[in-house]
Scaffold this motif. Structure first.
Motif, short mmCIF file in Angstrom:
data_model
loop_
_atom_site.label_atom_id
_atom_site.label_comp_id
_atom_site.label_asym_id
_atom_site.label_seq_id
_atom_site.Cartn_x
_atom_site.Cartn_y
_atom_site.Cartn_z
N UNK A 34 -4.91 3.54 -29.44
CA UNK A 34 -3.95 4.40 -28.75
C UNK A 34 -3.41 3.73 -27.51
N UNK A 38 0.50 2.72 -27.00
CA UNK A 38 1.26 3.33 -25.92
C UNK A 38 1.85 2.26 -25.01
N UNK A 58 -3.20 5.43 -17.67
CA UNK A 58 -3.68 5.70 -19.02
C UNK A 58 -5.18 5.45 -19.12
N UNK A 61 -7.36 7.89 -17.24
CA UNK A 61 -7.44 9.18 -17.88
C UNK A 61 -8.58 9.23 -18.89
N UNK A 62 -8.98 8.05 -19.35
CA UNK A 62 -10.07 8.04 -20.33
C UNK A 62 -11.44 8.11 -19.66
N UNK B 25 -1.03 12.15 -34.03
CA UNK B 25 -2.15 11.43 -33.39
C UNK B 25 -1.83 11.29 -31.91
N UNK B 26 -2.81 10.87 -31.12
CA UNK B 26 -2.71 10.94 -29.66
C UNK B 26 -1.39 10.44 -29.10
N UNK B 27 -1.00 9.20 -29.53
CA UNK B 27 0.17 8.61 -28.91
C UNK B 27 1.42 9.43 -29.21
N UNK B 30 1.37 12.60 -27.22
CA UNK B 30 1.66 12.37 -25.80
C UNK B 30 3.13 12.12 -25.59
N UNK B 31 3.73 11.30 -26.48
CA UNK B 31 5.16 11.01 -26.36
C UNK B 31 5.98 12.28 -26.50
N UNK B 42 -0.78 11.43 -20.33
CA UNK B 42 -1.55 10.26 -20.78
C UNK B 42 -2.21 10.55 -22.10
N UNK B 43 -2.40 9.46 -22.86
CA UNK B 43 -3.10 9.65 -24.14
C UNK B 43 -4.53 10.08 -23.91
N UNK B 47 -6.22 12.94 -25.78
CA UNK B 47 -7.40 12.63 -26.57
C UNK B 47 -8.53 13.60 -26.24
N UNK B 75 -5.53 4.64 -36.55
CA UNK B 75 -5.34 5.80 -35.68
C UNK B 75 -6.06 6.99 -36.29
#
Lengths: 876, 113
Positions: A34, A38, A58, A61-62, B25-27, B30-31, B42-43, B47, B75
């Motif tokens: 991901x 991104x 990004x 955030x994880x 899926x996450x991306x 998020x988009x 943010x992903x 997530x 993914x």
């Protein structure tokens, strides 16, 4: 494409690494995927730069708990800590299994480290003296050198020098004259019950407090000591004198005649300063105390008269030193200008310069540090010896580890980890021991050390450094040896001693240990002998059963009343009124002119004042002429043999009847007798030319020869009579022999320290020796069994153990003896009158070492020799 | 323990999954959210929300195909479960009911220009 010119950029690598480490493996793939996807999207949309900065958000955030939290693991993922934990587990088990061995190791190391901690604290304490002043690099004290046949050093200066330096030169930002003296009688006039104290008092100019950092907690810094008859005291003194009352505005009286109003209170003095005066009074009152002291005479120097200077930032001390001869020329005649030479002494030097009253020479501190290092080395040597001796026991473990793929480096680190464990244990133990013995050490040395690990950064750093050094020193060699075992041999049990590090290295280590112990033993014996000699050797006069009493008022008829009062006491055998005892720290040393010579002599003569009882009381021996007559009107002199020689006369008879004139009140008189030389100061110094004369006004003391039987009642009788004559003073007494013993205070401090640390070194050495012999005994069980079966006698088996150590001990002695001789000869140079380092001392040293070694070795070796051979041979 | 209610962010993520299925899926989510709301999403946040939704049983997931932008990594694709569908409908119903009860004059007027 916009990004075609730059290489398709990948996100920072180390972020991937970070996440690999943090993320549970089952979600790592999608997370990284991901992130990267991104990132590429961002690069295309917004360019590399923005994508990079956005990447941070990004990633951050994880970093949340739900990510770190792992689901119950399906597989174990060994991390680096698992293996470390294994090392520590094994180390712990090893410590546990070989309790005796571990105990010896930990104890030995702990003792060594304790010594090192104590020495570090002590050395640091001394090095910290007077370092807290903000301007410490610019503060100097002016000192005087007397250049005659010999150079004499004095911390004092002539009183007018302060004014001269102020008026004639521009070197200094601030100059302060301070006259300080201990044992002043201080009383409080307002108190109902007549309170009297003996305190150190200093007449000081106010500039003194601008230079040195002794902060005021009450009073105005700008006005203290500027007016006459004002005083400032420390908190401690204020509390002692006035209790809860406000000290400001209170009156104190010095020597029953000078009164001062307290206008300020100083914060208590730090322990690490040599300025120990706690009462400061206006310098302008000095003339009321003693006119000569405050006068404008450049002749003579009063001890306690100090001149402190704060140099301007751009002035070098050498510039000032260069200007001093000029100053001498201006204020002295040609001859005296040669004699009186002034020098600057940095404040940092005051504590360490024994010539100028410093407490301890720096070289003694370094010697002490060296002993500390020795202690650490012996402790490490112990460790290495025991560890390599033990190495064989662990051959199997190492074999298995190697077969399972351990590398040499990993095994090495395993042993370092074990050493670290033991050393840390030892360090903690050492810290506890050091804390608990510190009060005793403080008492022994009469100082106030503290060990406070949380406030003392230096100590903390030192401890960490020590830990590291000990671990590396003692862990690396055994580690290398063990890591180098051949796995096949190790597993087959075919490793022998020769694989466990050459025996010669271990021998070398034992020799090192013995050398250190013997150095310290010889040192202790030499110092002990010299101390005994200093205390017990005949000084040329009687010093036993003599009590010294102060004579605070010297006016007639008080003094005659005192004389008769004391002499009528039954237990008083003899008494004399005098300036001081035959041996004392010096009262006056003045110029002298002999006979009809026009020039004064090229040396100073020491003056003692004493009445006609001086010679019989101290049992001085007259070798020519007669004693002084009991009269104060006709001046008569006794001189000693040295003075006769220095006057250039060969026979004592030659000087009888000749006139001399001394530079003390220009007294002139006839030599009526010559006394045999006696020691007039400590054995550090040569016997000085000396004269004795009568003069009531110099009688500061009364020496009473008493009958030592029934001492307590005699002392109380003395006190009663004394108080009758001097009701306004504090009674004190000193035994002369104790006063003389105090000459050697610094020496006896060093003696006590070296005693302590020598004992520690010996104990550590013994522990190591004991460990080694136990191990040897275990190794040789079979050999002893076979020998006994074949008919060996008990002594021959004991010799089996003994010969090894005897050889090592003698080798160590051969190395240690000359070294010790050289070092101690250097130390003895400090004494003019000293013992010879004879064969006896060395014999004693080696005998002592032998005895200790035999005591240590005997138990284990006798047990091994007495063991029943059946037991040792039955199992194969 | 297991909360079965739906947070605001969870709600929009769940809706986005429904919108984007089968490529949710996450991306992508998020988009999509960034586009819709105009704020940075943010992903990582997505997530985390997806993990929570899965734990609550509102979404299912399986691994999808790998692409080169992902460095060859696969993914995780999400679909809405029946429970997820139910909760979305419930939420919508609650909102609708509330909207319907608003008296015409009680909301201050805003003009869409």
């Amino acid at each position: 494409m916009a990004t075609s010119d730059c290489k398709p950029d990948t996100p920072p690598q180390w972020v991937d690494k970070l996440l690999e480490w943090l993320c549970p493996p089952e979600i790592l793939e999608e997370v990284l995927g991901d992130l990267h996807e991104r990132y590429y999207l961002r690069v295309q949309k917004e360019g590399v730069k923005k994508a990079r900065s956005g990447y941070w958000r990004e990633v951050l955030a994880y970093l949340r708990p739900s990510i770190f939290r792992r689901k119950s693991l399906q597989y174990s993922y060994p991390t680096i800590t698992d293996m470390l934990r294994n090392y520590f587990n094994i180390a712990r088990r090893n410590v546990y299994r070989n309790k005796a061995y571990s105990l010896i190791n930990v104890l030995g190391l702990a003792l060594g480290i304790t010594g090192a901690i104590l020495i570090f604290t002590l050395v640091k304490y001394h090095l910290s003296f007077d370092t807290f002043h903000t301007e410490k690099d610019r503060i100097y004290r002016v000192t005087t050198e007397f250049h005659q046949e010999e150079i004499a050093y004095d911390q004092g200066v002539p009183q007018p020098i302060g004014k001269a330096l102020r008026d004639d030169y521009t070197f200094a930002e601030k100059i302060a004259m301070v006259y300080s003296n201990s044992d002043w009688l201080v009383s409080i006039p307002s108190a109902e019950d007549d309170k009297k104290f003996k305190e150190a008092v200093a007449f000081a100019e106010p500039e003194f407090f601008d230079m040195l950092d002794f902060p005021l907690i009450q009073g105005d810094k700008n006005t203290i000591l500027t007016k006459p008859n004002t005083a400032i005291v420390t908190e401690r003194i204020a509390e002692k004198f006035f209790g809860d009352q406000n000290p400001i505005g209170q009156m104190i009286r010095v020597h029953n005649k000078l009164e001062f109003r307290v206008t300020g209170v100083l914060r208590d003095l730090p322990i690490n300063t040599d300025r120990r005066d706690e009462i400061y009074v206006s310098y302008s009152n000095l003339k009321d105390h003693n006119e000569w002291l405050a006068g404008d005479s450049w002749q003579g120097v009063a001890g306690g008269m100090h001149c402190f200077m704060l140099l301007k930032p751009d002035v070098l001390p050498s510039d000032v030193d260069k200007a001093f001869p000029e100053l001498s020329k201006k204020y002295y005649n040609e001859r005296d200008a040669e004699i009186y030479q002034f020098k600057l002494q940095p404040i940092s030097d005051i504590h360490f310069n024994p010539d100028l009253g410093g407490y301890i020479a720096k070289k003694n501190l370094w010697a002490l540090s060296l002993i500390g290092l020795f202690l650490i080395i012996t402790a490490c040597v112990n460790f290495i010896n025991l560890a390599t001796a033990q190495a064989l026991r662990r051959a199997k473990e190492i074999g298995v580890r190697k077969v399972l793929g351990s590398k040499r480096g990993q095994l090495f680190w395993q042993f370092i980890a074990e050493t670290a464990l033991i050393t840390t244990l030892a360090l903690v133990l050492a810290f506890v021991i050091a804390q608990s013995v510190l009060p005793y050490l403080n008492q022994l040395l009469d100082i106030q050390l503290q060990i406070n690990i949380f406030q003392d950064v230096y100590l903390l750093i030192f401890l960490l450094f020590l830990l590291l050094v000990v671990i590396v020193l003692s862990g690396s060699y055994p580690g290398l040896i063990m890591a180098g075992f051949q796995p096949v041999l190790a597993l087959k049990g075919k490793l022998s001693q020769k694989h466990a590090g050459g025996f010669s290295l271990r021998r070398g280590l034992v020799v090192t240990q013995f050398v250190i112990s013997q150095l310290l033993i010889i040192g202790t014996i030499v110092i002990a002998n010299q101390m005994r000699y200093s205390r017990q050797a005949d000084m040329g006069f009687t010093k036993d059963a003599i009590v010294m009493l102060p004579v605070p008022e010297k006016e007639e008829p008080t003094i005659s009343a005192f004389d008769s009062e004391i002499s009528q006491l039954a237990s008083v055998e003899k008494l004399t009124l005098c300036s001081d005892a035959p041996a004392s720290e010096g009262w006056a040393s003045v110029t002298v002119r002999y006979g009809s010579r026009t020039e004064i002599e090229n040396f100073d003569i020491t003056v003692k004042a004493g009445d006609h009882q001086y010679v019989p009381t101290f049992n001085l021996q007259l070798i020519a002429g007669r004693n002084l007559l009991p009269s104060d009107t006709v001046r008569e002199f006794l001189i000693n043999e040295t003075a006769v020689r220095r006057f250039g006369k060969h026979s004592p008879e030659d000087v009888i009847g000749k006139k001399i004139q001394i530079g003390l009140n220009n007294s002139k008189g006839t030599i009526v007798g010559v006394v045999k030389d006696f020691h007039n100061t400590s054995f550090h110094e040569a016997i000085a030319p000396l004269c004795i004369t009568t003069s009531t006004k110099w009688y500061y003391n009364c020496a009473v020869k008493i009958n030592p039987a029934n001492l307590p009642s005699t002392l109380s009788a003395l006190e009663t009579s004394w108080k009758e004559v001097f009701p306004n003073h504090i009674f004190e007494y000193n035994f002369l022999d104790e006063q003389i013993a105090r000459f050697y205070e610094a020496d006896s401090m060093i003696f006590r320290l070296i005693q302590i640390f020598a004992s520690i070194a010996i104990i550590i050495g013994c522990l190591g020796l004991y460990g080694l012999i136990s191990f040897m005994a275990a190794q040789k069980t079979k050999e002893v069994g076979v020998r006994k079966v074949l008919g060996a006698s008990l002594p021959s088996i004991l010799w089996l153990f003994g010969q090894e150590f005897t050889r090592l001990l003698i080798l160590a002695f051969v190395i240690a003896a000359p070294l010790a001789w050289w070092v101690m000869q250097n130390w003895l140079e400090n004494f003019i009158y000293r013992i010879e380092i004879g064969v006896g001392i060395f014999a004693l040293a080696i005998a002592a070492t032998f005895l200790i070694a035999i005591l240590t070795v005997s138990f284990q070796s006798v047990r091994a020799a007495l063991a029943n051979p059946v037991d040792s041979l039955r199992n194969e | 323990m297991r909360r079965s209610d739906l947070g605001e962010f969870e709600e929009v993520v769940l809706l986005s999954v429904a919108v984007l299925t089968p490529q949710a899926y996450s991306v992508a989510i998020a988009e999509a959210l960034e586009e819709e709301t105009g704020r940075t999403v943010t992903t990582g946040a997505v997530h985390a929300a997806l993990q929570r939704l899965e734990k609550k049983g509102f979404v299912n997931s399986q691994m999808g195909e790998a692409t080169s932008e992902r460095g060859g990594r696969r993914k995780r694709l999400f679909t809405v479960t029946i429970a997820g569908s139910r909760i979305l409908h419930e939420v919508q119903a609650v909102r609708n009911r509330l909207w319907n009860r608003i008296a015409p004059s009680s909301l201050p007027k805003i003009s869409f220009t």
